[in-house]
Motif scaffolding. Structure first.
Motif, PDB file in Angstrom:
ATOM      1  N   THR A 143     -12.522  32.378   0.218  1.00 32.62           N
ATOM      2  CA  THR A 143     -12.719  33.051  -1.069  1.00 32.62           C
ATOM      3  C   THR A 143     -13.021  32.062  -2.189  1.00 32.62           C
ATOM      4  O   THR A 143     -12.949  30.849  -2.022  1.00 32.62           O
ATOM      5  CB  THR A 143     -11.466  33.858  -1.437  1.00 32.62           C
ATOM      6  N   SER A 182      -6.627  39.726   3.297  1.00 31.44           N
ATOM      7  CA  SER A 182      -6.790  38.325   3.662  1.00 31.44           C
ATOM      8  C   SER A 182      -5.886  38.049   4.861  1.00 31.44           C
ATOM      9  O   SER A 182      -4.669  38.118   4.745  1.00 31.44           O
ATOM     10  CB  SER A 182      -6.407  37.413   2.492  1.00 31.44           C
ATOM     11  N   ALA A 211     -11.096  35.756   3.770  1.00 39.61           N
ATOM     12  CA  ALA A 211     -11.354  37.174   3.507  1.00 39.61           C
ATOM     13  C   ALA A 211     -12.735  37.491   4.062  1.00 39.61           C
ATOM     14  O   ALA A 211     -13.424  36.620   4.606  1.00 39.61           O
ATOM     15  CB  ALA A 211     -11.285  37.481   2.015  1.00 39.61           C
ATOM     16  N   LYS A 268      -3.465  35.293  -2.009  1.00 35.12           N
ATOM     17  CA  LYS A 268      -4.701  34.548  -2.228  1.00 35.12           C
ATOM     18  C   LYS A 268      -4.586  33.446  -3.278  1.00 35.12           C
ATOM     19  O   LYS A 268      -5.574  32.778  -3.586  1.00 35.12           O
ATOM     20  CB  LYS A 268      -5.828  35.506  -2.658  1.00 35.12           C
TER      21      LYS A 268
END
Length: 269
Positions: free
Chosen positions: A102, A117, A219, A255
């Motif tokens: 990402t 994710s 992701a 994330k």
């Protein structure tokens, strides 16, 4: 985590996914053969995704992707490409989706990222244990940094190459990078934890030390050149949650970059 432990972890995950990737698993209402085909790019990022000796896509991320595609009612066409070409193909719509990392600056406004994710990996600075460990990113100045050819490090590669006093030398793959570091052809290797740990022998693990730089999250990245991008992303995320309820995929990961090495340039977080 030793390389053997990584292999055991991913073998266990593949076993769990064996049912999920069965061709009979399709979304409700989808007849066999009627699913849309998604062109899915993948690159060399073992043990998560790579091209196996038989030429087929392999790795834990690939297996999760196969399960997700089937659960969502699509069909997959995998395309093996260098990372830079994947970026270009996503922008032009020649790929529909990439199971990748990402927060890539050059793809901002060009892709949609999945909410789900499945894992994260650490970008680390590796050096021989005879050298002092890196404590601040500014300590790279005056040093030679080994990088993996074709990796952009979320845009950080351009910062490294344009920085005064930092010499950048490229290795064609992770094994070559380790050998270069052994031969003192660089002061540090900037590489991800899982690919390096997966190939290190027991003897080599005694030679190197690892300093975490920042965490990167995985992701699915959907090309906005595909008018269905938002719909496909939503279907993927919903399918991920169904597989999660069945215990077939890992829990959704945070994330955030986690703890970052002091001095790391903020624009690449």
């Amino acid at each position: 985590m030793p390389g053997n432990a990584f292999r055991l972890l991913f073998c266990s995950l593949w076993a769990l996914l064996a049912v999920a990737v069965c061709p009979a698993v399709v979304a409700a209402g989808e007849a066999p053969g009627s699913a849309d085909v998604l062109r899915i790019g993948y690159s060399e990022f073992p043990p998560f995704e790579y091209r196996a000796d038989n030429g087929e896509p392999a790795g834990a991320f690939i297996d999760i992707t196969r399960a997700l595609v089937a659960e969502a009612g699509y069909e997959a066409e995998f395309v093996y490409l260098p990372t830079s070409r994947i970026y270009l193909y996503l922008k032009k719509g020649k790929l529909d989706v990439w199971p990748g990392l990402t927060n890539i600056p050059s793809l901002q406004g060009q892709i949609l990222e999945s909410w789900a994710s499945p894992f994260s990996d650490m970008l680390s600075a590796w050096q021989l244990k005879t050298s002092a460990p890196l404590t601040h990113f500014n300590e790279l100045k005056g040093k030679t940094v080994i990088v993996i050819a074709g990796y952009t490090y979320s845009g950080l590669i351009e910062w490294l190459k344009s920085s005064d006093g930092i010499r950048v030398t490229e290795a064609p793959n992770h094994r070559a990078a380790i050998e270069m570091l052994k031969l003192n052809r660089g002061d540090y290797l900037l590489d991800y934890s899982a690919p390096v740990r997966d190939i290190l022998s027991d003897e080599e693990r005694d030679l190197f030390s690892e300093v975490p730089v920042r965490r990167r999250s995985a992701a699915w990245l959907f090309s906005l050149a595909n008018p269905r991008a938002a719909t496909v992303r939503e279907v993927f995320d919903d399918a991920y949650m169904r597989l999660l309820d069945k215990g077939l995929v890992p829990p959704v990961q945070d994330k955030s970059p986690g703890r970052v090495l002091p001095g790391f340039p903020d624009e690449y977080l």
